[in-house]
Motif scaffolding. Structure first.
Motif, PDB file in Angstrom:
ATOM      1  N   GLU A   1      -0.620   4.131  20.175  1.00 46.74           N
ATOM      2  CA  GLU A   1       0.413   4.825  19.412  1.00 46.74           C
ATOM      3  C   GLU A   1       1.104   5.886  20.269  1.00 46.74           C
TER       4      GLU A   1
ATOM      5  N   TYR B   1     -12.389  12.478   4.277  1.00 46.54           N
ATOM      6  CA  TYR B   1     -11.107  12.093   3.685  1.00 46.54           C
ATOM      7  C   TYR B   1     -11.308  11.571   2.269  1.00 46.54           C
TER       8      TYR B   1
ATOM      9  N   LEU C   1     -12.865   3.164  -2.382  1.00 43.93           N
ATOM     10  CA  LEU C   1     -13.426   2.733  -1.104  1.00 43.93           C
ATOM     11  C   LEU C   1     -14.512   3.738  -0.757  1.00 43.93           C
TER      12      LEU C   1
ATOM     13  N   GLN D   1      -1.869  16.274   3.760  1.00 42.01           N
ATOM     14  CA  GLN D   1      -0.609  15.714   3.280  1.00 42.01           C
ATOM     15  C   GLN D   1       0.386  16.783   2.829  1.00 42.01           C
TER      16      GLN D   1
ATOM     17  N   PRO E   1      -1.133  11.028   5.261  1.00 41.75           N
ATOM     18  CA  PRO E   1      -0.745   9.868   4.458  1.00 41.75           C
ATOM     19  C   PRO E   1       0.485  10.155   3.615  1.00 41.75           C
TER      20      PRO E   1
ATOM     21  N   MET F   1      -9.398   5.492  -4.049  1.00 39.69           N
ATOM     22  CA  MET F   1      -9.098   4.054  -4.090  1.00 39.69           C
ATOM     23  C   MET F   1     -10.363   3.226  -4.271  1.00 39.69           C
TER      24      MET F   1
ATOM     25  N   LYS G   1       5.118   9.754   3.821  1.00 39.09           N
ATOM     26  CA  LYS G   1       6.303   9.353   4.565  1.00 39.09           C
ATOM     27  C   LYS G   1       7.092  10.586   4.961  1.00 39.09           C
TER      28      LYS G   1
ATOM     29  N   ASN H   1       3.350   6.364  12.597  1.00 31.96           N
ATOM     30  CA  ASN H   1       2.358   6.740  11.596  1.00 31.96           C
ATOM     31  C   ASN H   1       1.068   5.977  11.800  1.00 31.96           C
ATOM     32  N   VAL H   2      -0.031   6.681  11.675  1.00 37.48           N
ATOM     33  CA  VAL H   2      -1.331   6.026  11.634  1.00 37.48           C
ATOM     34  C   VAL H   2      -1.889   6.296  10.248  1.00 37.48           C
ATOM     35  N   ASP H   3      -2.064   5.229   9.495  1.00 40.92           N
ATOM     36  CA  ASP H   3      -2.433   5.393   8.098  1.00 40.92           C
ATOM     37  C   ASP H   3      -3.750   4.670   7.834  1.00 40.92           C
ATOM     38  N   LEU H   4      -4.810   5.448   7.806  1.00 44.41           N
ATOM     39  CA  LEU H   4      -6.146   4.874   7.712  1.00 44.41           C
ATOM     40  C   LEU H   4      -6.338   4.141   6.399  1.00 44.41           C
ATOM     41  N   ALA H   5      -5.822   4.723   5.321  1.00 46.07           N
ATOM     42  CA  ALA H   5      -5.988   4.102   4.014  1.00 46.07           C
ATOM     43  C   ALA H   5      -5.316   2.729   3.999  1.00 46.07           C
ATOM     44  N   THR H   6      -4.121   2.649   4.539  1.00 40.68           N
ATOM     45  CA  THR H   6      -3.403   1.375   4.563  1.00 40.68           C
ATOM     46  C   THR H   6      -4.190   0.300   5.307  1.00 40.68           C
TER      47      THR H   6
ATOM     48  N   PHE I   1     -11.930   1.411  15.517  1.00 39.09           N
ATOM     49  CA  PHE I   1     -11.243   2.514  16.183  1.00 39.09           C
ATOM     50  C   PHE I   1     -11.547   2.556  17.676  1.00 39.09           C
TER      51      PHE I   1
ATOM     52  N   ALA J   1       0.834  -1.201   0.000  1.00 35.63           N
ATOM     53  CA  ALA J   1       0.000   0.000   0.000  1.00 35.63           C
ATOM     54  C   ALA J   1       0.870   1.253   0.000  1.00 35.63           C
TER      55      ALA J   1
ATOM     56  N   ARG K   1       1.062   4.172  -3.002  1.00 36.14           N
ATOM     57  CA  ARG K   1       0.901   5.612  -2.790  1.00 36.14           C
ATOM     58  C   ARG K   1       2.078   6.376  -3.387  1.00 36.14           C
TER      59      ARG K   1
ATOM     60  N   PHE L   1     -10.007   7.994   0.259  1.00 38.10           N
ATOM     61  CA  PHE L   1     -10.719   6.720   0.118  1.00 38.10           C
ATOM     62  C   PHE L   1     -11.389   6.597  -1.237  1.00 38.10           C
TER      63      PHE L   1
ATOM     64  N   LEU M   1     -12.826  -2.485  10.385  1.00 38.42           N
ATOM     65  CA  LEU M   1     -11.765  -1.611  10.895  1.00 38.42           C
ATOM     66  C   LEU M   1     -12.283  -0.954  12.160  1.00 38.42           C
TER      67      LEU M   1
ATOM     68  N   PHE N   1      -0.654  11.477  11.214  1.00 40.55           N
ATOM     69  CA  PHE N   1      -1.849  10.951  10.558  1.00 40.55           C
ATOM     70  C   PHE N   1      -1.880  11.278   9.073  1.00 40.55           C
TER      71      PHE N   1
END
Lengths: 209, 209
Positions: free
Chosen positions: A197, A101, A109, B155, B178, A107, B180, B191-196, A176, A13, A17, A104, A174, B176
């Motif tokens: 985290e 967001y 989603l 981002q 998306p 992709m 690197k 990292n918290v990556d919701l899409a992943t 939370f 993934a 990206r 999504f 998923l 958060f």
DNA sequence: TGATGTGAATTTTTTCACAGCA
DNA sequence: TGCTGTGAAAAAATTCACATCA
């Protein structure tokens, strides 16, 4: 060829990206090799090739990878070439953030339904998704072909919602809510735990270097 | 005694949460052994003992663990017995969700400042935290002794904010966005990556069983 | 020559088996 | 006896080294 570890999927993934950004910047013609990709993403280049090798051969020896082609292939591996219908359970601030967001949508989603027990919200439409009562999960899930559920309700309500989702035949969740949900073996559950985290960071700051 | 793997730290956080619930339910007197704990959390019981063994001896042979005592010990290991000051960068819906989450306060993770470039928000106070311009990160971080930063900006703004945070001396970041982020070795980034996470579910649904 | 793809080596993490202590 | 704590074994993931092919 062995079964890929789950973490390879997460890295795919990440590669995906990066490739999207890379194509936008350099165009689809430029090739990229595993060392460059590794350098950008701060990952070992062997790992990138190993991750890909679980699924086939995507590069050209002596050349590298064609980003457009690799992107399509990874998209296909991850199941993103067909779309998925999502539902959001719980529409507080987190729910709103998820709805907003746009990543999504790109992709494929799609959040197509929202479940919330707040009567004032039921019937309203947010970002194209209508709010339903949690009681109608089974009905709506079937009618709208929901594949994946996002649980963003308070901890105390999470297991109950999960049970309803599972009963409705949803096989990917998923979560939370900061609680360990019990789900049958055939349901895939992933947890995003914000507190955990932060606690990791707390440990890092307080542990001797 | 070897260095604990990072994932052990995440599991300690899980144990901690469970112990809190357990104490609330059963009182601090009841003991709990690794098998029960393992059963509740769906983890191997050897793993629980191994995770704890990296940090010392917390149980009593033939008996088990005293939940209150174990909770305190884990709290101490994770650095949660002292508090930490957090700042939130970016106050959209996700930021609001994080601010509203009371679980942080209980762990003495206090969001004491918010940075947002929206002039309409600057100066306002949310959940006890004032909104500042990103330009004042260095100043405010020093004055308020900020330890940990949460990046919840789009981002495109994430790396710039990260650079400012690092320049301000912040050494722990939860991201958060998306993307690197590039950070020096001495800064801890998670990292918290919701899409992943959703993509993992997509893969699960589309891969042959 | 240059970069992929992959079996082998290494490292890390998990699981096991049991010594040791209440 | 019962359960912890831990060295050792097993399994999994990462890294390496190189055969292979354009």
């Amino acid at each position: 060829m062995k079964r890929p570890p789950e973490i390879s999927i997460s890295r795919l993934a990440i590669y995906l990206r990066f490739l999207e950004d890379y194509i936008k910047e350099k165009g689809p013609q430029a090739t990229i090799n595993s060392r460059e990709l590794a350098h950008f993403l701060d990952i070992n280049h062997h790992q990138i090739r190993k991750d890909l090798s679980y699924f086939g051969k995507f590069g050209e020896r002596g050349v590298g990878y064609r980003p457009e082609e690799l992107k399509e292939k990874i998209n296909n591996i991850l199941g993103l070439d067909r779309g998925w219908n999502l539902c959001l359970c719980g529409m507080g601030n987190l729910g709103l953030a998820l709805l907003a967001y746009q990543g999504f949508r790109l992709m494929r989603l799609d959040i197509v339904a929202i479940f919330d027990s707040d009567k004032k919200k039921i019937g309203k439409v947010f970002q194209g998704a209508k709010v339903y009562s949690p009681e109608s999960i089974a009905l709506v899930a079937k009618r709208l072909n929901i594949d994946i559920a996002i649980i963003a309700v308070p901890q105390s309500a999470a297991q109950k919602i999960a049970d309803k989702l599972i009963h409705a035949g949803i096989r990917a969740i998923l979560n939370f809510a900061p609680v360990k949900l019990n789900v049958p073996r055939n349901v895939k559950l992933r947890n995003v735990d914000l507190a955990t985290e932060l606690i990791n960071l707390s440990y890092f700051l307080s542990s001797p270097k």
